[in-house]
Design a protein around this motif. Structure first.
Motif, PDB file in Angstrom:
ATOM      1  N   GLY A   1       9.242   2.119 -13.339  1.00 40.06           N
ATOM      2  CA  GLY A   1       8.190   1.292 -12.753  1.00 40.06           C
ATOM      3  C   GLY A   1       8.748   0.262 -11.786  1.00 40.06           C
ATOM      4  O   GLY A   1       9.924  -0.116 -11.836  1.00 40.06           O
ATOM      5  N   LEU A   2       7.875  -0.204 -10.898  1.00 45.82           N
ATOM      6  CA  LEU A   2       8.254  -1.153  -9.846  1.00 45.82           C
ATOM      7  C   LEU A   2       7.821  -2.572 -10.193  1.00 45.82           C
ATOM      8  O   LEU A   2       6.723  -2.791 -10.709  1.00 45.82           O
ATOM      9  CB  LEU A   2       7.584  -0.767  -8.526  1.00 45.82           C
ATOM     10  N   ILE A   3       8.681  -3.537  -9.868  1.00 40.72           N
ATOM     11  CA  ILE A   3       8.325  -4.956  -9.859  1.00 40.72           C
ATOM     12  C   ILE A   3       8.654  -5.476  -8.465  1.00 40.72           C
ATOM     13  O   ILE A   3       9.794  -5.342  -8.003  1.00 40.72           O
ATOM     14  CB  ILE A   3       9.114  -5.752 -10.912  1.00 40.72           C
ATOM     15  N   ILE A   4       7.670  -6.045  -7.800  1.00 48.35           N
ATOM     16  CA  ILE A   4       7.852  -6.505  -6.424  1.00 48.35           C
ATOM     17  C   ILE A   4       7.577  -7.999  -6.372  1.00 48.35           C
ATOM     18  O   ILE A   4       6.530  -8.463  -6.817  1.00 48.35           O
ATOM     19  CB  ILE A   4       6.906  -5.741  -5.476  1.00 48.35           C
TER      20      ILE A   4
ATOM     21  N   PHE B   1       3.529  -0.755 -12.131  1.00 47.45           N
ATOM     22  CA  PHE B   1       3.665  -1.463 -10.855  1.00 47.45           C
ATOM     23  C   PHE B   1       3.247  -2.909 -11.083  1.00 47.45           C
ATOM     24  O   PHE B   1       2.171  -3.166 -11.613  1.00 47.45           O
ATOM     25  CB  PHE B   1       2.733  -0.789  -9.837  1.00 47.45           C
ATOM     26  N   VAL B   2       4.112  -3.855 -10.706  1.00 48.21           N
ATOM     27  CA  VAL B   2       3.796  -5.281 -10.838  1.00 48.21           C
ATOM     28  C   VAL B   2       4.121  -5.986  -9.527  1.00 48.21           C
ATOM     29  O   VAL B   2       5.202  -5.774  -8.957  1.00 48.21           O
ATOM     30  CB  VAL B   2       4.586  -5.934 -11.995  1.00 48.21           C
TER      31      VAL B   2
ATOM     32  N   ALA C   1      -4.530  -1.465  -4.276  1.00 50.30           N
ATOM     33  CA  ALA C   1      -5.561  -0.536  -4.750  1.00 50.30           C
ATOM     34  C   ALA C   1      -5.767   0.621  -3.780  1.00 50.30           C
ATOM     35  O   ALA C   1      -6.044   1.750  -4.195  1.00 50.30           O
ATOM     36  CB  ALA C   1      -6.872  -1.289  -4.965  1.00 50.30           C
ATOM     37  N   GLU C   2      -5.608   0.332  -2.493  1.00 48.40           N
ATOM     38  CA  GLU C   2      -5.762   1.388  -1.477  1.00 48.40           C
ATOM     39  C   GLU C   2      -4.770   2.522  -1.700  1.00 48.40           C
ATOM     40  O   GLU C   2      -5.079   3.697  -1.460  1.00 48.40           O
ATOM     41  CB  GLU C   2      -5.566   0.774  -0.092  1.00 48.40           C
ATOM     42  N   GLY C   3      -3.557   2.188  -2.160  1.00 49.90           N
ATOM     43  CA  GLY C   3      -2.542   3.205  -2.371  1.00 49.90           C
ATOM     44  C   GLY C   3      -2.563   3.842  -3.742  1.00 49.90           C
ATOM     45  O   GLY C   3      -1.919   4.873  -3.952  1.00 49.90           O
TER      46      GLY C   3
ATOM     47  N   LYS D   1       0.834  -1.204   0.000  1.00 54.15           N
ATOM     48  CA  LYS D   1       0.000   0.000   0.000  1.00 54.15           C
ATOM     49  C   LYS D   1       0.870   1.256   0.000  1.00 54.15           C
ATOM     50  O   LYS D   1       0.623   2.218  -0.750  1.00 54.15           O
ATOM     51  CB  LYS D   1      -0.927  -0.016   1.205  1.00 54.15           C
ATOM     52  N   LEU D   2       1.930   1.238   0.830  1.00 56.00           N
ATOM     53  CA  LEU D   2       2.801   2.404   0.936  1.00 56.00           C
ATOM     54  C   LEU D   2       3.575   2.636  -0.358  1.00 56.00           C
ATOM     55  O   LEU D   2       3.693   3.773  -0.829  1.00 56.00           O
ATOM     56  CB  LEU D   2       3.769   2.214   2.106  1.00 56.00           C
ATOM     57  N   LEU D   3       4.083   1.567  -0.968  1.00 59.04           N
ATOM     58  CA  LEU D   3       4.802   1.708  -2.236  1.00 59.04           C
ATOM     59  C   LEU D   3       3.881   2.216  -3.340  1.00 59.04           C
ATOM     60  O   LEU D   3       4.286   3.042  -4.166  1.00 59.04           O
ATOM     61  CB  LEU D   3       5.422   0.369  -2.638  1.00 59.04           C
TER      62      LEU D   3
END
Length: 208
Positions: free
Chosen positions: A154-157, A129-130, A74-76, A48-50
């Protein structure tokens, strides 16, 4: 020092999830098999923070299960953001959608049934974001499939990147696959990453 005590301390000193997520956790444990697939509070609040920092307009989740991580992401996300979730368990999709329908963030989420690699192949456009948290034997395949779709910055986590410590002496196919992905990312010139010892491991990757 008992690391479990430290883990619990971090959980206790992280702000609480929304009540709906707490209900989702309780119902997952009572109604679904393999409830340990849930991301959990520390990972969920990190996602959520990211997402709040990155503000992704288009995100992808590989492995939705009952929707805990999807609702956290979705919250973030911004109000107009869209999160596409890949899931192969129709019962998990039905379960998750019952909570999406009750959430103020649920309208951002689209659950897609079917093998993730096939779903990814059918998608057009870039992602900001993934989040990868599905069958471990395909971890490197998922990563290789999404990197071209992720925009610069973009981020991949990747969740479960320590795989309960089995990456230190990989024996099973899933152990080997997770370790292979971690080693590959560390040498991948397309990205930079930090691999964190949070819960069961979180590998955070940014595309150049």
């Amino acid at each position: 020092m008992d690391l479990n005590i430290l883990d619990n301390y971090c959980i206790d000193t992280t702000q609480a999830e929304p009540d709906l997520l707490l209900e989702l956790v309780e119902k997952t444990y009572s109604d679904m098999g393999y409830p340990n697939k849930l991301s959990g509070k520390t990972i969920g609040r990190t996602l959520k923070l990211l997402a709040k920092i990155a503000q992704p307009k288009r995100a992808l989740e590989i492995g939705m299960f009952t929707g805990y991580s999807a609702l956290s992401i979705a919250e973030g996300m911004p109000e107009q953001g869209k999160l596409i979730c890949c899931e192969t368990n129709p019962r998990a999709i039905e379960f998750a959608q019952s909570f999406f329908a009750r959430s103020e963030y649920g309208h951002k989420i689209e659950a897609v049934f079917g093998p993730a690699l096939e779903t990814i192949e059918s998608l057009d456009g870039e992602f900001d974001f993934v989040f990868i948290d599905a069958d471990k034997r395909n971890y490197l395949n998922y990563y290789q499939a999404v990197v071209p779709l992720v925009k610069s910055g973009g981020l991949i986590i990747i969740d479960n990147s320590l795989w309960q410590g089995r990456v230190l002496d990989p024996q099973e196919n899933s152990d080997i696959a997770v370790n292979d992905l971690n080693r590959f990312i560390a040498q991948d010139a397309r990205v930079e990453n930090v691999h964190l010892n949070v819960r069961d491991g979180l590998n955070i990757v940014v595309k150049h």
